[in-house]
Scaffold this motif. Structure first.
Motif: not given
Length: 688
Positions: A282-286
């Motif tokens: 998640g953090p890598t995507i957003v």
């Protein structure tokens, strides 16, 4: 340390449940014993839950964790020890239940102390990464590891024993011993290795002066009066309520798909896979997206995925829905825990974490219990649509209810926590994924009017700008005439850099775009914005659209990147009116050649370059026709002047005596159809 603790929790859950079931005979009794132990682990939240957080905030967190771990070591070890005394199976099961209740009671004090202590051990910038590691360990790797250890223990011990096992060597009992000593290990590590866990002395003195009742009351008041925390709690509770309904109806849902227990296990496996994906990726995507916004959006994703489950007509659809449910829940949990750890004051953090941790357990219990009771109401009906047999049952209706409730909770949480009011959500998400999150415009109060003249070379902008300024000054208005680049001392130096025809000094296309953005940032900060604040009419020769047309289309740079750069430089300031003087490049360049002996670097570009610029301007105007006045620059000068005057007068009538606040509102995303909405962050004033 937290990984060991998590491993012990999962292994203890498996071991105590399996141990209890192994002490009685018959499938019904075994099932009751297994389920009872799991249920008992949740009951202490009803008894001690409301005050557990007060312990975490009132007493030294380090010693709270150490004492709790030592107590859990003794309680876990007491279960297999009591079985070795030769007591009957019923008594052993009874003690296992009592010990489990006590263990969970102690755990309720350990969890808030641990959660509140973590932010004090880790720099704020690394808090999310630390939470990622903890949550993946807790909900991803560790449950599997615990199950594998239990299986390995079973096979290894049976292999060594060569058949039947003595009572003390049963895998469940060995697992309990492993869990007990894992608690002892964490107590030793915290005692001697992590002394920084203790809260500050000032915090201790302040807490000791208050009664526990007052601390409890203040903790709940803080949650109710703080929009961020209130939104977090509401969102997390809504997500867990939806998850509880999914759990409570899962068995029946698998049956409604015409599948058996294998489908049930597949769905649960899919949820855990999604949970790991959400937490890990998640953090890598957003990337740099606001975590407050990400939290609300994650809850909406998880809840909308529950709706996918409700409408699933095939197992593959259900598995996809389950993965998405887990992904959304994982992202929401990570974002929520990170926000609580980073933005809640240390003196109340324990109580806030206690409310979240304990409240989620209670919401989960109620959701599972109620959904399990209601799932059989109404039975199931088959609808024949084409060749598909679709089951309409109370299970699906409950899933629909859970999804709708979760979406409402996510939107409500988003509304209370949003720190970028007015910025389009999906555009912000897309921009964040690409590494360029949108920014709210800088707020200021304006009683002025901002008019920009745009167009290609030789369009007559200077002539029309001068005519409008003279007319407005004749009306007694404060008029500021400016240009880009070159309106300031800094701008003059930049102008010489970007327009000088010396080939050796010509900046590259990207350097040119950066120079224009630098001029624009200084221009807006020192000329345009101050003039608008005092109520002047600002008339500018060129603004953001020129960069989009010349550097974007003309230099063939990515237009969305140029737009994002310019919008960042201006703080989101958008003109009220853009007068676009459209002229054929041949005509405009002929006018330039006739009036001057030389040309600057942009005027000297190829005809194809200027054609691209012209059509870029027209595309920009087509994307926002209410803000643009497009005029044929080949028409008589007086006719153009009159048309501009009429449009400006429409603005001035409304402007008279009215203060127009320029709030930190959303970016304009209507630049041209083929551009990405994510980057076009120019603020639009209220329509007059």
């Amino acid at each position: 340390m937290l990984s060991v603790a998590s491993f012990g929790d999962w292994l203890g859950l498996l071991a105590t449940s399996v141990f209890a079931a192994s002490q009685v005979q018959g499938d019904t009794a075994k099932g009751a014993a297994f389920g009872s132990v799991i249920a008992i682990r949740l009951l202490p939240a009803l008894v001690l839950g409301p005050v557990a957080g007060v312990f975490a905030d009132r007493f030294d967190r380090r010693w709270t964790m150490v004492i709790c771990d030592l107590l859990r070591f003794v309680l876990f070890a007491s279960i297999p020890l009591y079985a070795l005394t030769g007591a009957s199976g019923g008594l052993v099961v009874t003690w296992a239940a009592i010990a489990t209740f006590l263990i969970e009671t102690v755990t309720l004090m350990w969890i808030p102390a641990k959660e509140a202590a973590v932010p004090n051990l880790i720099p704020r910038t690394r808090l999310e990464t630390a939470n990622q590691l903890t949550l993946i360990t807790t909900y991803g790797i560790t449950p599997i590891a615990a199950a594998l250890v239990a299986a390995v223990l079973d096979r290894s011990v049976r292999g060594l024993a060569g058949g039947d096992l003595p009572n003390w060597a049963q895998p469940a009992q060995l697992a309990l011993w492993v869990n007990a000593f894992s608690r002892l290990a964490t107590a030793i590590v915290v005692t001697f290795g992590i002394k920084e866990i203790s809260q500050s002395r000032g915090g201790e003195r302040e807490q000791s002066e208050q009664s526990m009742v007052k601390q409890f009351t203040e903790g709940w008041r803080f949650i109710g009066q703080t929009p961020l925390v209130r939104g977090l709690v509401l969102g997390i509770f809504g997500a867990f309520a939806g998850g509880g309904i999914v759990v409570g109806t899962a068995k029946f849902f698998a049956a409604s798909l015409g599948a058996g227990d294998a489908a049930f296990f597949l769905l649960f496996g899919a949820i855990f896979i999604g949970l790991a994906l959400g937490i890990g990726l998640g953090p890598t995507i957003v990337r740099d997206m606001s975590r407050r916004r990400w939290f609300g959006m994650s809850i909406v994703l998880a809840s909308a995925s529950v709706l996918v489950l409700a409408f699933a007509i095939h197992l593959s659809m259900a598995i996809l829905g389950a993965i998405l449910v887990g992904t959304g829940a994982g992202m929401a949990f990570l974002a929520g825990i990170t926000l609580l750890g980073g933005e809640v004051a240390d003196e109340v953090r324990g109580r806030v974490f206690a409310v979240v941790q304990i409240g989620t357990r209670l919401v989960l219990i109620l959701a599972i219990a109620l959904s399990s009771l209601l799932v059989g109401v109404g039975g199931s009906r088959q609808l024949a649509i084409a060749d598909l047999g679709i089951s309409v049952s109370s299970t699906r209706l409950l899933l629909l209810l859970a999804g709708a409730a979760g979406i409402f909770a996510g939107i409500s949480a988003f509304g209370q926590m949003d720190d970028k009011k007015g910025v389009p959500v999906l555009a912000d998400l897309w921009g964040s994924i690409r590494g360029r999150p949108l920014m709210p415009a800088e707020p200021f109060v304006s009683t002025g009017l901002f008019v920009v003249f745009e167009g290609g070379e030789g369009a007559g902008k200077s002539t029309q700008l001068a005519a409008l300024a003279e007319r407005l000054r004749g009306q007694g208005r404060d008029v500021v005439v400016t240009r880009e680049p070159g309106a300031t001392g800094v701008g003059e130096r930049i102008r010489s850099l970007v327009l000088d025809t010396a080939p050796d000094d010509a900046p590259s296309p990207r350097a040119e775009a950066l120079l224009y953005a630098a001029d624009r940032a200084h221009h807006v900060a020192t000329v345009v914005r101050p003039a608008l604040i005092r109520g002047a009419v600002v008339i500018s020769d060129r603004y953001v659209d020129s960069s989009l047309a010349y550097q974007g289309a003309g230099r063939t740079l990515p237009v969305d990147e140029v737009s994002w750069l310019s919008s960042w430089a201006t703080g989101g300031l958008k003109p009220d009116l853009v007068v676009l003087l459209d002229v054929e490049p041949h005509t405009g360049l002929g006018r330039v050649a006739a009036r001057s002996a030389g040309t600057d670097r942009l005027e000297a570009e190829s005809l194809a370059f200027h054609e691209r610029v012209r059509y870029a301007f027209l595309d920009l105007a087509a994307g926002d026709p209410k803000r643009y006045l497009v005029l044929d620059a080949s028409r008589p000068v007086e006719e153009i002047t009159d048309a501009v005057a009429r449009r400006v007068d429409e603005f001035l009538v409304d402007l008279a005596g009215v203060v127009h606040p320029r709030p930190a509102q959303g970016p304009d995303t209507s630049v041209q159809p083929e551009l990405s909405d994510a980057e076009l962050v120019t603020m639009e004033r209220p329509r007059r």
